[in-house]
Design a protein around this motif. Structure first.
Motif, mmCIF file in Angstrom:
data_model
loop_
_atom_site.group_PDB
_atom_site.id
_atom_site.type_symbol
_atom_site.label_atom_id
_atom_site.label_comp_id
_atom_site.label_asym_id
_atom_site.label_seq_id
_atom_site.Cartn_x
_atom_site.Cartn_y
_atom_site.Cartn_z
ATOM 1 N N THR A 1 2.228 -3.799 -11.089
ATOM 2 C CA THR A 1 0.843 -3.523 -11.597
ATOM 3 C C THR A 1 0.571 -2.593 -10.505
ATOM 4 O O THR A 1 0.790 -2.741 -8.956
ATOM 5 C CB THR A 1 -0.202 -4.579 -11.282
ATOM 6 O OG1 THR A 1 -0.853 -5.332 -10.535
ATOM 7 C CG2 THR A 1 -0.253 -5.844 -12.301
ATOM 8 N N ARG A 2 -0.479 -1.353 -10.918
ATOM 9 C CA ARG A 2 -0.587 -0.001 -9.589
ATOM 10 C C ARG A 2 -1.869 -0.004 -10.244
ATOM 11 O O ARG A 2 -2.434 -0.031 -10.822
ATOM 12 C CB ARG A 2 0.608 1.163 -10.261
ATOM 13 C CG ARG A 2 1.950 0.878 -10.246
ATOM 14 C CD ARG A 2 2.688 1.455 -10.522
ATOM 15 N NE ARG A 2 3.048 1.646 -12.362
ATOM 16 C CZ ARG A 2 4.026 2.941 -12.547
ATOM 17 N NH1 ARG A 2 3.936 3.813 -12.101
ATOM 18 N NH2 ARG A 2 3.606 2.850 -13.746
ATOM 19 N N THR A 3 -2.366 0.514 -9.078
ATOM 20 C CA THR A 3 -3.825 1.162 -8.833
ATOM 21 C C THR A 3 -3.452 2.780 -10.332
ATOM 22 O O THR A 3 -3.066 3.295 -9.934
ATOM 23 C CB THR A 3 -4.055 1.636 -7.762
ATOM 24 O OG1 THR A 3 -3.999 0.738 -7.042
ATOM 25 C CG2 THR A 3 -5.452 2.429 -6.987
ATOM 26 N N LEU A 4 -4.994 1.726 -11.066
ATOM 27 C CA LEU A 4 -5.509 3.170 -12.239
ATOM 28 C C LEU A 4 -4.293 3.359 -13.362
ATOM 29 O O LEU A 4 -4.567 4.104 -13.633
ATOM 30 C CB LEU A 4 -5.724 4.097 -11.320
ATOM 31 C CG LEU A 4 -6.967 5.065 -10.121
ATOM 32 C CD1 LEU A 4 -7.290 5.699 -9.789
ATOM 33 C CD2 LEU A 4 -8.193 3.630 -11.308
ATOM 34 N N THR B 1 -5.384 4.607 -1.024
ATOM 35 C CA THR B 1 -5.815 4.430 -2.061
ATOM 36 C C THR B 1 -5.405 3.625 -3.023
ATOM 37 O O THR B 1 -6.001 2.908 -4.397
ATOM 38 C CB THR B 1 -6.799 5.369 -2.857
ATOM 39 O OG1 THR B 1 -5.773 6.411 -3.301
ATOM 40 C CG2 THR B 1 -7.590 5.924 -1.358
ATOM 41 N N ALA B 2 -3.824 3.688 -3.396
ATOM 42 C CA ALA B 2 -2.881 2.687 -3.813
ATOM 43 C C ALA B 2 -2.094 1.589 -3.261
ATOM 44 O O ALA B 2 -2.093 1.812 -2.513
ATOM 45 C CB ALA B 2 -2.293 4.146 -4.593
ATOM 46 N N ARG B 3 -2.201 0.986 -4.628
ATOM 47 C CA ARG B 3 -1.181 -0.596 -4.124
ATOM 48 C C ARG B 3 -0.170 -0.590 -5.481
ATOM 49 O O ARG B 3 -0.631 -0.325 -6.598
ATOM 50 C CB ARG B 3 -1.779 -1.765 -3.823
ATOM 51 C CG ARG B 3 -2.859 -1.420 -2.522
ATOM 52 C CD ARG B 3 -3.807 -3.047 -2.468
ATOM 53 N NE ARG B 3 -3.843 -2.818 -1.169
ATOM 54 C CZ ARG B 3 -2.979 -3.366 0.094
ATOM 55 N NH1 ARG B 3 -2.328 -3.932 -0.024
ATOM 56 N NH2 ARG B 3 -4.137 -3.668 1.437
ATOM 57 N N THR B 4 0.982 -1.222 -5.275
ATOM 58 C CA THR B 4 1.466 -1.179 -6.090
ATOM 59 C C THR B 4 2.183 -3.381 -6.065
ATOM 60 O O THR B 4 2.497 -3.224 -5.000
ATOM 61 C CB THR B 4 2.909 -0.926 -6.231
ATOM 62 O OG1 THR B 4 2.955 0.235 -6.331
ATOM 63 C CG2 THR B 4 4.030 -1.372 -6.900
ATOM 64 N N ARG C 1 0.378 -0.942 -0.310
ATOM 65 C CA ARG C 1 0.262 0.286 -0.165
ATOM 66 C C ARG C 1 0.699 1.143 0.079
ATOM 67 O O ARG C 1 1.702 1.104 1.248
ATOM 68 C CB ARG C 1 -1.034 -0.167 0.770
ATOM 69 C CG ARG C 1 -2.278 -0.882 1.068
ATOM 70 C CD ARG C 1 -3.134 -0.596 2.042
ATOM 71 N NE ARG C 1 -3.293 -0.927 3.541
ATOM 72 C CZ ARG C 1 -3.384 0.091 4.769
ATOM 73 N NH1 ARG C 1 -3.501 1.092 4.460
ATOM 74 N NH2 ARG C 1 -2.459 0.076 5.446
#
Length: 361
Positions: free
Chosen positions: A302-305, A270-273, A266
């Motif tokens: 992979t990353r959020t958005l 709001t974002a994860r990698t 995290r």
């Protein structure tokens, strides 16, 4: 005395101790001065001398391609009854410039004290994570090319690229080693059991910058199985969790190895990698003096958005042992970036060639 002067004085005393007093230490406490000096001439297209993506080609003199240049002190004292006291101090070196590999930590690679007995070893201080310990016996490249090896950088988090400190690593770029850590290692026949906890030590307590993990390994009759799972917290108690599994098998003069690793972090509310690494390869001992290694690594992110990206990397490595302590080596590497991982303006493919020499002391 100013802090800068104190640091300079401490470094000078350590250097003097290593250079002039090692024989006396060896007699008094079983201490050993050791190290590696590794230098290679390299030409790369699409990569900087620091192995970052690039738009051009260049030649350089690089340190630590075959194995990381370093020096250290380690030793033990027999306490009787099969028990020992152990210590290990190790510092990385940029042999091409003579500078310390880490300007913020003198003994950046190891700084721990431990006790050992029939029950195992308990060590306290700065030491490698269980992910690093797990990948060591099963990496297809044999842990060579540490600054460029995806198993070391991505799977074992030496250069996780997240820009956040996870665990008590003392760095925002990687979590391969942890400060203020306790590690237990027990060997029971063919099995090795490991457990680790890193103390965050931030004001206010809690789990911030802490880390915990478990590891298992099995080695018998040429077969090695190794794995670990470890979790890390950042200063805001956001989590990074990672696992690594691998196997190696010695079949005659050829050693085969393969691994799978994954980490998920995290990076904000709001974002994860998520990063995944698969690797496979083999080493052929063509003669007692010559080894040839071929390894391939596949990295996915992979990353959020954001769109997924990654790269594939092929490395061919050859070593020739001039003596027990000195070897010549040559390597060729080819990297193909996917999804724009290399960044705008940089080459979509990169290659490199290195010729070098390594000496143990």
């Amino acid at each position: 005395m100013e802090e800068k002067t104190l640091i300079q004085t401490t470094r000078a005393l350590c250097a003097l101790l290593a250079a002039t007093a090692a024989p006396a230490f060896a007699q008094a406490s079983g201490a050993t001065l050791y190290g590696i000096v590794d230098l290679g001439v390299r030409h790369a297209s699409g990569l900087t001398p620091g192995y970052a993506p690039s738009a051009d080609s260049r030649a350089s003199l690089n340190s630590g391609v075959d194995n990381t240049s370093r020096w250290g002190l380690r030793g033990s004292e027999d306490l009787g009854g099969g028990a020992k006291a152990l210590f290990h101090l190790e510092a990385g070196i940029n042999a091409d410039t003579g500078a310390s590999a880490n300007s913020s930590k003198f003994f950046d690679r190891a700084s721990w004290l431990g006790l050992q007995g029939g029950w195992g070893t308990l060590a306290a201080g700065r030491q490698t994570t269980l992910l690093a310990d797990a990948v060591s016996p099963v990496d297809p490249l044999g842990m060579r090319f540490a600054s460029f090896n995806p198993n070391i950088n991505v799977a074992a988090l030496s250069q996780h690229g997240l820009g956040i400190q996870y665990g008590s690593a003392g760095s925002t770029s990687g979590s391969y080693r942890l400060d203020n850590a306790l590690k237990y290692t027990g060997r029971f026949g063919a099995m090795t059991v490991r457990a680790m906890h890193g103390f965050g030590e931030l004001a206010g307590g809690g789990s911030r910058l802490s880390s915990s993990g478990l590891g298992l390994a099995y080695a018998k009759q040429g077969l090695t199985l190794s794995g670990a799972y470890q979790t890390f917290k950042d200063a805001n108690a956001r989590d990074l969790d990672a696992y690594l599994l691998g196997a190696a098998y010695q079949w005659g003069s050829v050693r085969w190895a393969a691994t799978a690793g994954r980490s998920q972090a995290r990076t904000s509310a709001t974002a994860r990698t998520e990063q995944r690494v698969l690797s496979a390869g083999g080493t052929w001992s063509a003669t007692p003096a010559a080894d040839l290694t071929l390894a391939y690594y596949k990295v996915d992110r992979t990353r959020t958005l954001q769109a997924g990206d990654g790269y594939g990397r092929l490395v061919a490595f050859g070593e020739y042992k001039l003596s027990r302590r000195t070897r010549l080596y040559a390597e060729f590497d080819a990297t193909r970036w996917r999804g724009g991982y290399q960044g705008t303006g940089n080459k979509a493919r990169a290659t490199g060639v290195t010729l070098g020499v390594l000496h143990h002391f």
